[in-house]
Design a protein around this motif. Structure first.
Motif, mmCIF file in Angstrom:
data_model
loop_
_atom_site.group_PDB
_atom_site.id
_atom_site.type_symbol
_atom_site.label_atom_id
_atom_site.label_comp_id
_atom_site.label_asym_id
_atom_site.label_seq_id
_atom_site.Cartn_x
_atom_site.Cartn_y
_atom_site.Cartn_z
ATOM 1 N N THR A 116 -8.751 41.750 -29.249
ATOM 2 C CA THR A 116 -9.027 41.126 -30.410
ATOM 3 C C THR A 116 -8.892 39.634 -30.249
ATOM 4 N N GLU A 117 -9.262 38.839 -31.435
ATOM 5 C CA GLU A 117 -9.222 37.599 -31.250
ATOM 6 C C GLU A 117 -7.858 36.838 -31.239
ATOM 7 N N LEU A 118 -6.759 37.637 -31.902
ATOM 8 C CA LEU A 118 -5.548 37.225 -31.579
ATOM 9 C C LEU A 118 -4.840 37.684 -30.071
ATOM 10 N N GLY A 119 -5.424 38.806 -29.689
ATOM 11 C CA GLY A 119 -5.090 38.989 -28.123
ATOM 12 C C GLY A 119 -5.616 38.164 -27.457
ATOM 13 N N ARG A 120 -6.820 37.793 -27.592
ATOM 14 C CA ARG A 120 -7.321 36.406 -26.540
ATOM 15 C C ARG A 120 -6.598 35.247 -26.828
ATOM 16 N N ALA A 121 -6.554 34.785 -27.993
ATOM 17 C CA ALA A 121 -5.727 33.573 -28.318
ATOM 18 C C ALA A 121 -4.416 33.634 -27.581
ATOM 19 N N THR A 122 -3.709 34.744 -27.733
ATOM 20 C CA THR A 122 -2.465 34.800 -26.948
ATOM 21 C C THR A 122 -2.292 34.794 -25.639
ATOM 22 N N TRP A 123 -3.547 35.672 -25.139
ATOM 23 C CA TRP A 123 -3.364 35.540 -23.717
ATOM 24 C C TRP A 123 -3.943 34.267 -23.167
ATOM 25 N N LEU A 124 -4.837 33.562 -23.653
ATOM 26 C CA LEU A 124 -5.150 32.187 -23.378
ATOM 27 C C LEU A 124 -4.243 30.955 -23.495
ATOM 28 N N GLY A 125 -3.273 31.151 -24.575
ATOM 29 C CA GLY A 125 -2.330 30.224 -24.808
ATOM 30 C C GLY A 125 -1.393 30.647 -23.664
ATOM 31 N N ALA A 126 -0.772 31.594 -23.347
ATOM 32 C CA ALA A 126 0.199 31.874 -22.068
ATOM 33 C C ALA A 126 -0.603 31.373 -20.766
ATOM 34 N N MET A 127 -1.744 31.630 -20.614
ATOM 35 C CA MET A 127 -2.547 31.321 -19.251
ATOM 36 C C MET A 127 -2.437 29.859 -19.292
ATOM 37 N N ASP A 128 -2.902 29.137 -20.506
ATOM 38 C CA ASP A 128 -3.001 27.663 -20.374
ATOM 39 C C ASP A 128 -1.613 27.030 -19.959
ATOM 40 N N VAL A 129 -0.522 27.486 -20.231
ATOM 41 C CA VAL A 129 0.622 26.750 -19.943
ATOM 42 C C VAL A 129 0.724 26.683 -18.403
ATOM 43 N N LEU A 130 0.522 27.953 -17.712
ATOM 44 C CA LEU A 130 0.772 27.984 -16.411
ATOM 45 C C LEU A 130 -0.535 27.060 -15.587
ATOM 46 N N TYR A 135 -2.480 22.407 -12.580
ATOM 47 C CA TYR A 135 -3.384 21.551 -12.472
ATOM 48 C C TYR A 135 -2.398 20.138 -12.275
ATOM 49 N N ARG A 136 -1.408 19.994 -12.893
ATOM 50 C CA ARG A 136 -0.244 18.902 -12.794
ATOM 51 C C ARG A 136 0.216 18.796 -11.348
ATOM 52 N N LEU A 137 0.657 20.023 -10.884
ATOM 53 C CA LEU A 137 1.046 19.956 -9.525
ATOM 54 C C LEU A 137 -0.044 19.598 -8.535
ATOM 55 N N LEU A 138 -1.221 20.399 -8.655
ATOM 56 C CA LEU A 138 -2.181 20.282 -7.442
ATOM 57 C C LEU A 138 -2.866 18.788 -7.666
ATOM 58 N N GLY A 139 -2.551 18.378 -8.835
ATOM 59 C CA GLY A 139 -3.410 17.050 -9.227
ATOM 60 C C GLY A 139 -3.021 15.830 -8.474
ATOM 61 N N THR A 140 -1.985 16.213 -7.657
ATOM 62 C CA THR A 140 -1.375 15.150 -6.825
ATOM 63 C C THR A 140 -2.409 14.875 -5.594
ATOM 64 N N ARG A 146 -7.268 19.470 -1.704
ATOM 65 C CA ARG A 146 -7.231 20.726 -2.695
ATOM 66 C C ARG A 146 -8.162 21.803 -1.761
ATOM 67 N N ARG A 147 -9.400 21.351 -1.501
ATOM 68 C CA ARG A 147 -10.243 22.384 -0.817
ATOM 69 C C ARG A 147 -9.676 22.655 0.316
ATOM 70 N N GLN A 148 -9.161 21.682 1.085
ATOM 71 C CA GLN A 148 -8.506 21.930 2.429
ATOM 72 C C GLN A 148 -7.336 22.532 2.238
ATOM 73 N N LEU A 149 -6.648 22.526 1.422
ATOM 74 C CA LEU A 149 -5.294 23.080 1.281
ATOM 75 C C LEU A 149 -5.850 24.719 0.981
ATOM 76 N N ALA A 150 -6.683 24.836 0.044
ATOM 77 C CA ALA A 150 -7.113 26.506 -0.144
ATOM 78 C C ALA A 150 -7.822 27.026 1.122
ATOM 79 N N ASP A 151 -8.404 26.427 1.852
ATOM 80 C CA ASP A 151 -9.019 26.817 3.272
ATOM 81 C C ASP A 151 -8.031 27.105 4.054
ATOM 82 N N MET A 152 -7.075 26.291 4.106
ATOM 83 C CA MET A 152 -5.811 26.593 5.420
ATOM 84 C C MET A 152 -5.185 27.783 4.630
ATOM 85 N N LEU A 153 -4.848 27.702 3.414
ATOM 86 C CA LEU A 153 -4.074 28.992 2.891
ATOM 87 C C LEU A 153 -4.889 30.337 3.134
ATOM 88 N N ARG A 154 -6.374 30.307 2.868
ATOM 89 C CA ARG A 154 -7.078 31.525 3.165
ATOM 90 C C ARG A 154 -6.994 31.930 4.461
#
Length: 165
Positions: A116-130, A135-140, A146-154
């Motif tokens: 439902t719209e409420l379910g989607r909004a609740t899910w998105l709200g929780a997702m947005d916090v994480l 983004y705050r952490l990897l924005g450094t 970031r691409r290099q880190l993702a490749d190395m972790l892969r």
């Protein structure tokens, strides 16, 4: 000199105890563990802020990942659960207004589950916090870093998952 974190002190302590310890491996693994714990705490706080438990969130997440529509058996497979367990989850989510169950248009014996719209909004709200914290952490790091880190972790995960040496 680079800024120091908790792990730098940890590595220094353990190198004195275990001189053969590779400081780069110990530092990387310890930081990955601590980052994982940090992100789990942010996720748990986000779920609490949105009055969701992990099972509810996981079910909404799988349903959203299917475009907001699925059958209970699809969700059971996605969540690796018995169908009866999914039914209980859907009962709770439906009572809260997060999902709607309707008879299938293609097979009257089946039920379709819709976010439902409420379910989607609740899910998105929780997702947005994480997501904001990620983004705050990897924005450094720069985009290339970031691409290099993702490749190395892969590369590491391919070995961890048994696909390489």
């Amino acid at each position: 000199m680079e800024p120091q974190d908790w792990t730098d002190e940890h590595v220094e302590l353990w190198q004195a105890v275990l001189p053969e310890l590779d400081p780069d491996i110990e530092g990387a693994v310890t930081r990955m563990k601590r980052l994982s714990v940090h992100l789990r705490r942010v996720r748990e706080k986000s779920l609490a802020d949105f009055d969701l438990d992990r099972q509810e969130f996981d079910t909404l997440h799988k349903l959203a990942g299917r475009g907001g529509d699925a059958t209970p058996s699809d969700l059971a497979a996605d969540l690796d659960l018995a169908p009866a367990s999914v039914t209980g989850r859907l009962d709770t989510l439906e009572r809260r207004g997060f999902v709607r169950r309707t008879p299938s248009k293609s097979d009257r014996r089946r039920v379709d589950v819709e976010l439902t719209e409420l379910g989607r909004a609740t899910w998105l709200g929780a997702m947005d916090v994480l997501g904001d914290e990620e983004y705050r952490l990897l924005g450094t790091l720069s985009k290339d870093e970031r691409r290099q880190l993702a490749d190395m972790l892969r590369r590491i995960m391919v070995v961890a998952e048994g696909g390489g040496a």
